[in-house]
Design a protein around this motif. Structure first.
Motif, short mmCIF file in Angstrom:
data_model
loop_
_atom_site.label_atom_id
_atom_site.label_comp_id
_atom_site.label_asym_id
_atom_site.label_seq_id
_atom_site.Cartn_x
_atom_site.Cartn_y
_atom_site.Cartn_z
N ILE A 188 -72.60 -16.47 -43.48
CA ILE A 188 -73.02 -16.89 -44.72
C ILE A 188 -73.42 -18.14 -45.27
O ILE A 188 -73.56 -18.43 -46.64
CB ILE A 188 -71.93 -16.37 -45.80
CG1 ILE A 188 -70.61 -17.08 -45.82
CG2 ILE A 188 -71.53 -14.60 -45.30
CD1 ILE A 188 -69.71 -16.88 -47.46
N HIS A 189 -73.19 -18.51 -44.64
CA HIS A 189 -74.02 -20.51 -44.88
C HIS A 189 -75.06 -20.86 -43.43
O HIS A 189 -74.68 -20.34 -42.39
CB HIS A 189 -72.18 -21.27 -44.93
CG HIS A 189 -71.30 -20.78 -45.80
ND1 HIS A 189 -71.70 -21.22 -47.18
CD2 HIS A 189 -69.94 -20.36 -44.82
CE1 HIS A 189 -70.35 -20.83 -48.05
NE2 HIS A 189 -69.23 -20.49 -46.63
N LEU A 190 -75.70 -21.79 -44.27
CA LEU A 190 -76.74 -22.68 -42.79
C LEU A 190 -75.37 -22.65 -42.36
O LEU A 190 -74.76 -23.37 -42.34
CB LEU A 190 -77.47 -23.55 -43.42
CG LEU A 190 -78.75 -22.69 -44.68
CD1 LEU A 190 -79.18 -23.50 -45.00
CD2 LEU A 190 -79.59 -21.55 -43.33
N LEU A 191 -76.19 -22.91 -41.26
CA LEU A 191 -75.10 -23.52 -39.75
C LEU A 191 -76.69 -24.97 -38.56
O LEU A 191 -77.56 -24.13 -38.59
CB LEU A 191 -74.96 -23.00 -38.11
CG LEU A 191 -74.05 -21.21 -38.93
CD1 LEU A 191 -74.44 -20.39 -37.51
CD2 LEU A 191 -73.56 -22.19 -38.80
N PRO A 192 -75.21 -25.51 -38.30
CA PRO A 192 -76.43 -27.17 -38.53
C PRO A 192 -77.13 -26.41 -36.79
O PRO A 192 -76.63 -25.98 -36.18
CB PRO A 192 -75.35 -28.10 -37.80
CG PRO A 192 -74.19 -27.75 -37.88
CD PRO A 192 -73.79 -26.23 -38.21
N PRO A 193 -78.31 -27.55 -36.74
CA PRO A 193 -79.10 -26.68 -35.43
C PRO A 193 -77.97 -27.54 -34.66
O PRO A 193 -78.27 -26.38 -32.90
CB PRO A 193 -80.62 -27.98 -35.61
CG PRO A 193 -80.64 -27.75 -36.85
CD PRO A 193 -79.02 -28.19 -37.52
N GLU A 194 -77.60 -28.41 -34.44
CA GLU A 194 -76.38 -28.59 -32.53
C GLU A 194 -75.23 -27.65 -32.77
O GLU A 194 -75.29 -27.57 -31.14
CB GLU A 194 -75.63 -30.17 -33.29
CG GLU A 194 -76.98 -31.03 -34.05
CD GLU A 194 -77.09 -30.92 -35.03
OE1 GLU A 194 -78.61 -31.95 -35.28
OE2 GLU A 194 -76.65 -30.55 -35.43
N PHE A 195 -75.26 -27.16 -33.50
CA PHE A 195 -73.85 -26.26 -33.22
C PHE A 195 -74.47 -24.77 -32.79
O PHE A 195 -73.42 -24.51 -31.47
CB PHE A 195 -73.25 -25.71 -34.79
CG PHE A 195 -72.21 -24.41 -34.64
CD1 PHE A 195 -71.18 -24.42 -34.36
CD2 PHE A 195 -72.45 -23.19 -34.99
CE1 PHE A 195 -70.39 -23.58 -34.25
CE2 PHE A 195 -71.63 -22.58 -35.15
CZ PHE A 195 -70.48 -22.60 -33.92
N LEU A 196 -75.87 -24.40 -33.09
CA LEU A 196 -76.32 -23.88 -32.35
C LEU A 196 -76.92 -23.76 -30.98
O LEU A 196 -76.58 -22.99 -30.19
CB LEU A 196 -77.76 -22.61 -33.63
CG LEU A 196 -76.78 -22.67 -35.14
CD1 LEU A 196 -78.80 -21.97 -35.68
CD2 LEU A 196 -76.45 -21.55 -35.03
N ASP A 197 -77.49 -24.94 -30.82
CA ASP A 197 -77.73 -24.82 -29.79
C ASP A 197 -76.63 -25.18 -28.59
O ASP A 197 -76.68 -24.43 -27.26
CB ASP A 197 -78.42 -26.54 -29.45
CG ASP A 197 -78.66 -27.46 -27.88
OD1 ASP A 197 -79.91 -26.68 -27.48
OD2 ASP A 197 -78.45 -28.27 -27.65
N ALA A 198 -75.60 -25.63 -28.82
CA ALA A 198 -74.40 -25.87 -28.13
C ALA A 198 -73.47 -24.92 -28.01
O ALA A 198 -73.47 -24.78 -26.64
CB ALA A 198 -73.07 -27.26 -28.81
N VAL A 199 -73.46 -23.72 -28.56
CA VAL A 199 -73.17 -22.43 -28.55
C VAL A 199 -74.53 -21.37 -27.23
O VAL A 199 -73.70 -20.78 -26.98
CB VAL A 199 -73.12 -21.74 -29.95
CG1 VAL A 199 -72.40 -19.96 -29.91
CG2 VAL A 199 -72.30 -21.83 -30.53
#
Length: 517
Positions: A188-199
């Motif tokens: 329910i919060h915006l996610l950092p692009p770095e976290f999305l890329d790592a996942v």
């Protein structure tokens, strides 16, 4: 016999001292000592543990097949839930070392992370279990209990879930679980692009089931604000091994305009080669994302309408233009406010607008469709001929809607089904409708009336238990009044507590065939 022998010995040896006999006296005659119970093999114990702790939504995000036989629960504890299953797992691993060794993989198979505090405790438990096997240390390195984790669910509704520390803890847990197969995230919060890329780089090549929601429709309705997310289509395209894809609440960051009417199947640019089962909602953001995907192995579609009605009919038609030719199974669920649980038949969910079945049954829309499931409150389809349809499931059937002489939505749908429309139809099933639990004294006769009607067309009409109800013929071989016996035409049901004259026929359904055991 033993007493006789002892008396004979007393006559033959009259002066024998009783203190010389050290044998224990057996009560109730001579009884041989029972043999100890043989130990079950570990494989049998593992099967027992898995059966006692099984929860469908913990094992997979794929919806349960609606044609699965449903039984009325006779367990005083009710249906198994994730909470009850976890308590059982904790009890099993505390019995002994051998049981702990067998059940420990089951305990860590499904991990639910609901708060930063729980995430830290899970991470500490995984790190504390980190051991090094000397025989395999040079090959695979240190291992921990995270190697048995197959499903991780992440929720961000608690306080502190928007912090960077929480995301770092989550990623540390992900690193401890290299064999993950199902990833479910509700953000329910915006996610950092770095976290999305790592996942995506970590789990993209291996995850087989994905559910990703950066915002829920309930929050959108409350805030009344436009959707703002950070997940892109590139993130979705990284999961090349996904077989079950849940896009109910997936909102892409990009603005996805509707496809032109003549786009056909050449518009999608993102290929997910292994997706077989797709789950979508009727919202614009879910359907527009699906229309941008190329799914060559797709064969099953689950549509979950949301309330209030936000069905984007144009995007839904575009979805079938892109993926309709590959669909073999379509399941239209009842509208639900909470898609995480199976929707029921409450009045609010029966009275909302339903999807028009003509969208799926029109000629050349889904030419290979073999099974379709829809709510009983759906509009009656038009007179379209669908030669490949073999199974029809109707959800939300109630006893009062089956009476042939009364108005009812289930009656209208059943009357609209005939061999002229569906020449290869083999089965009609009332999904979730249990005749024994209906509470109507005439419901058995009504169900038999429908079964006899469709039997003339070579179609089986089953209830939610997979039972084909029928009358029994009177037994004229016995010495009794034939006229009286013919009045005892009792419906059939497979139970051991009923009369021997009642017969039950239960069908087992597979995706590609129907077998009579």
């Amino acid at each position: 016999m033993q007493n006789i022998i002892e008396r004979v010995q007393g006559f033959l040896i009259p002066f024998r001292c009783q203190f010389t006999d050290l044998r224990p006296i057996q009560q109730g005659g001579s009884v041989e000592a029972s043999q100890p119970i043989r130990e079950l093999p570990p494989e049998i114990w593992l099967e027992i543990f898995e059966f006692a702790t099984y929860v469908h939504r913990s094992a997979t995000i794929k919806p349960l097949n609606p044609f699965t036989v449903k039984r009325a629960s006779t367990n005083a504890m009710g249906v198994n839930t994730p909470v009850f299953a976890l308590q059982t797992k904790l009890a099993i691993v505390a019995v002994c070392k051998s049981w702990r060794r067998l059940a420990l993989p089951i305990l860590y198979q499904h991990i639910v992370i609901r708060s930063p505090n729980r995430a830290e405790r899970i991470l500490k438990a995984l790190q504390a279990s980190r051991t090094t096997d000397p025989s395999q240390a040079q090959v695979i390195g240190p291992t921990n209990c995270g190697q048995w984790t197959r499903h991780i669910e992440v929720f961000t509704h608690s306080r502190g879930c928007a912090s960077l520390t929480y995301l770092q803890t989550l990623f540390a847990i992900f690193r401890c679980c290299p064999n993950l197969q199902i990833l479910s995230g509700t953000w329910i919060h915006l996610l950092p692009p770095e976290f999305l890329d790592a996942v995506s780089r970590m789990y993209g090549p291996s995850v087989e089931g994905l559910y990703w929601s950066e915002t829920s429709d309930r929050i959108v309705r409350r805030q009344g604000s436009p959707l703002t997310t950070s997940t892109t289509l590139a993130f979705l395209s990284a999961f090349r091994s996904v077989r079950v894809l849940d896009l109910r609440h997936f909102v892409a960051k990009e603005t996805l305009d509707p496809l032109p009417p003549d786009s056909g199947s050449g518009a999608p640019s993102i290929v997910l080669p292994l997706v077989e089962h797709l789950i979508v909602s009727t919202n614009t953001w879910s359907l527009s994302t699906t229309n941008r995907l190329s799914l060559p192995r797709l064969h099953s579609l689950t549509v979950k309408p949301s309330t209030p009605d936000k069905t984007d009919h144009y995007q839904l038609v575009q979805l079938l233009q892109v993926h309709g030719r590959s669909l073999v199974f379509v399941d239209i669920s009842l509208p639900s406010l909470d898609d995480e649980v199976e929707s029921d038949s409450t009045v609010a969910r029966r009275t909302v607008a339903q999807i028009n079945l003509d969208i799926f049954l029109q000629p050349d829309r889904c030419p290979n469709l073999a099974s379709i499931v829809f709510p009983a409150t759906s509009p009656i389809p038009s007179d379209h001929i669908h030669p490949s349809l073999r199974r029809i499931g109707v959800r939300g059937v109630r006893a009062e809607t089956l009476y042939p002489d009364r108005p009812g939505d289930a009656r209208d749908h059943l009357n609209a089904i005939n061999p002229d429309r569906y020449p290869n139809l083999e089965l009609i099933q009332a999904i979730g409708f249990l005749v024994e639990a209906a509470g109507d004294s005439l419901v058995k006769d009504i169900v038999i009336w429908w079964a006899e009607k469709f039997e003339k067309y070579g179609i089986d009409f089953l209830d939610g238990e997979g039972v084909l109800w029928a009358y029994t013929e009177p037994d004229v071989s016995q010495d009794q009044d034939v006229e009286t016996t013919s009045c005892l035409k009792t419906p059939v049901f497979p139970s051991t507590s009923i009369s021997p004259s009642l017969i039950g026929i239960v069908f087992e359904h597979l995706d590609d065939k129907i077998m009579l055991p």
